[in-house]
Design an enzyme around this catalytic site. Structure first.
Site, PDB file in Angstrom:
ATOM      1  N   GLY A   1     -24.228 -12.174 -44.850  1.00 39.13           N
ATOM      2  CA  GLY A   1     -25.344 -11.755 -44.005  1.00 39.13           C
ATOM      3  C   GLY A   1     -26.605 -11.308 -44.717  1.00 39.13           C
TER       4      GLY A   1
ATOM      5  N   GLU B   1     -27.278  -4.515 -47.831  1.00 38.93           N
ATOM      6  CA  GLU B   1     -26.534  -4.888 -46.618  1.00 38.93           C
ATOM      7  C   GLU B   1     -27.475  -5.471 -45.581  1.00 38.93           C
ATOM      8  OE1 GLU B   1     -23.631  -4.829 -45.135  1.00 38.93           O
ATOM      9  OE2 GLU B   1     -22.345  -3.252 -45.926  1.00 38.93           O
ATOM     10  N   ASP B   2     -26.943  -6.330 -44.739  1.00 32.57           N
ATOM     11  CA  ASP B   2     -27.733  -6.816 -43.602  1.00 32.57           C
ATOM     12  C   ASP B   2     -27.807  -5.755 -42.511  1.00 32.57           C
ATOM     13  OD1 ASP B   2     -25.023  -7.053 -43.065  1.00 32.57           O
ATOM     14  OD2 ASP B   2     -25.125  -9.077 -42.256  1.00 32.57           O
TER      15      ASP B   2
ATOM     16  N   ASP C   1     -23.130  -0.926 -39.024  1.00 30.74           N
ATOM     17  CA  ASP C   1     -22.760  -0.703 -37.618  1.00 30.74           C
ATOM     18  C   ASP C   1     -21.819   0.502 -37.577  1.00 30.74           C
ATOM     19  OD1 ASP C   1     -22.206  -1.005 -34.930  1.00 30.74           O
ATOM     20  OD2 ASP C   1     -21.160  -2.904 -35.120  1.00 30.74           O
TER      21      ASP C   1
ATOM     22  N   PHE D   1     -25.792  -6.787 -30.079  1.00 29.55           N
ATOM     23  CA  PHE D   1     -25.356  -7.641 -31.171  1.00 29.55           C
ATOM     24  C   PHE D   1     -26.475  -8.612 -31.488  1.00 29.55           C
ATOM     25  CE2 PHE D   1     -23.132 -10.933 -33.432  1.00 29.55           C
ATOM     26  CZ  PHE D   1     -22.235 -10.205 -34.206  1.00 29.55           C
TER      27      PHE D   1
ATOM     28  N   ARG E   1     -27.822 -17.952 -38.379  1.00 27.93           N
ATOM     29  CA  ARG E   1     -28.258 -17.252 -39.595  1.00 27.93           C
ATOM     30  C   ARG E   1     -29.661 -17.671 -40.010  1.00 27.93           C
ATOM     31  NH1 ARG E   1     -23.909 -14.646 -42.100  1.00 27.93           N
ATOM     32  NH2 ARG E   1     -21.897 -15.651 -41.893  1.00 27.93           N
TER      33      ARG E   1
HETATM   34  P1  IMP Z   1     -19.482  -2.186 -39.859  1.00 25.22           P
HETATM   35  O1  IMP Z   1     -18.322  -2.117 -40.811  1.00 25.22           O
HETATM   36  O2  IMP Z   1     -19.027  -1.947 -38.442  1.00 25.22           O
HETATM   37  O3  IMP Z   1     -20.626  -1.302 -40.230  1.00 25.22           O
HETATM   38  O4  IMP Z   1     -19.954  -3.682 -39.827  1.00 25.22           O
HETATM   39  C1  IMP Z   1     -20.733  -4.233 -40.814  1.00 25.22           C
HETATM   40  C2  IMP Z   1     -20.729  -5.751 -40.721  1.00 25.22           C
HETATM   41  O5  IMP Z   1     -20.464  -6.215 -39.394  1.00 25.22           O
HETATM   42  C3  IMP Z   1     -22.088  -6.290 -41.079  1.00 25.22           C
HETATM   43  O6  IMP Z   1     -22.224  -6.474 -42.466  1.00 25.22           O
HETATM   44  C4  IMP Z   1     -22.116  -7.578 -40.282  1.00 25.22           C
HETATM   45  O7  IMP Z   1     -21.493  -8.609 -41.008  1.00 25.22           O
HETATM   46  C5  IMP Z   1     -21.297  -7.285 -39.046  1.00 25.22           C
HETATM   47  N1  IMP Z   1     -22.149  -6.896 -37.904  1.00 25.22           N
HETATM   48  C6  IMP Z   1     -22.239  -5.685 -37.309  1.00 25.22           C
HETATM   49  N2  IMP Z   1     -23.124  -5.694 -36.297  1.00 25.22           N
HETATM   50  C7  IMP Z   1     -23.611  -6.962 -36.262  1.00 25.22           C
HETATM   51  C8  IMP Z   1     -24.600  -7.611 -35.437  1.00 25.22           C
HETATM   52  O8  IMP Z   1     -25.220  -7.030 -34.538  1.00 25.22           O
HETATM   53  N3  IMP Z   1     -24.833  -8.921 -35.719  1.00 25.22           N
HETATM   54  C9  IMP Z   1     -24.189  -9.606 -36.714  1.00 25.22           C
HETATM   55  N4  IMP Z   1     -23.284  -9.031 -37.503  1.00 25.22           N
HETATM   56  C10 IMP Z   1     -22.995  -7.726 -37.279  1.00 25.22           C
END
Ligand code: IMP
Length: 174
Positions: free
Chosen positions: A43, A98-99, A102, A151, A164
């Site tokens: 990402g 990081e992208d 969440d 999302f 992407r």
């Molecule tokens: P976390 O572990 O819940 O913080 O998730 C992190 C990863 O989940 C990110 O690096 C993304 O790959 C994916 N992710 C979380 N939210 C989104 C979104 O809104 N769109 C796309 N990918 C997401």
């Protein structure tokens, strides 16, 4: 809005402006040092590419790949490293790129993993900070844009590998 429609959340111009601001701040904070940017695949690939070209400090680059979301828009809750960094990080200043953060579980896991390689410092730079589902307390030193919920896809972010390539960031109607 039908199932496949997308609503623009951040335009390419807004993203570009924030990336420049982040790059200025990082260049200032790390002045006189060399930073190792670690892009979290897949990402962060566009964000990292844009960010690195705006930095005025010397950098090294590496990548790490984790599997955190199985498919779709829900977290699997399980995180594992599928491709680890290759550089020796011992004694170096590391910046995780990081992208999106969440729940924060992926970032917290990565920070701990990279810290075990004995760098001098590990900080986090994320393009997007989505706090709705934050499950762990984590310090994000550099944040480009805040997102309350939803999302999103585009600018490197996907939904089941689609979208992407979009230059802006869009919310998916799920
Ligand atoms: P976390 O572990 O819940 O913080 O998730 C992190 C990863 O989940 C990110 O690096 C993304 O790959 C994916 N992710 C979380 N939210 C989104 C979104 O809104 N769109 C796309 N990918 C997401």
């Amino acid at each position: 809005m039908t199932k496949h429609e997308k609503r623009v959340v951040f335009t390419a111009e807004e993203i570009g402006r924030q990336v420049r601001l982040l790059a200025n701040q990082i260049s200032e904070d790390y002045e006189g040092k060399e930073v190792v940017l670690i892009g979290v695949l897949k990402g962060a690939f566009i964000f990292l590419a844009d960010l690195v070209r705006q930095l005025t400090i010397p950098v090294q680059l590496d990548f790490i790949r984790v599997a955190s979301y199985g498919s779709g828009t829900e977290s699997s809750g399980k995180i594992r490293i599928t491709t680890d960094v290759e550089l020796d990080l011992k004694g170096l200043d590391v910046l995780i790129v990081e992208d999106i953060v969440d729940s924060g579980l992926t970032t917290a896991f990565l920070k701990e993993h990279l810290a075990s390689k004995k760098p001098r410092s590990v900080k986090i730079c994320t393009l997007l900070d989505k706090r709705e589902r934050r499950a762990v307390s984590i310090t994000l030193e550099y944040v480009g844009l805040q997102l309350d919920k939803g999302f999103v896809v585009g600018y490197g972010l996907d939904c089941n590998e689609a979208n992407r390539q979009l230059p802006g960031i869009y919310e998916l109607n799920s």
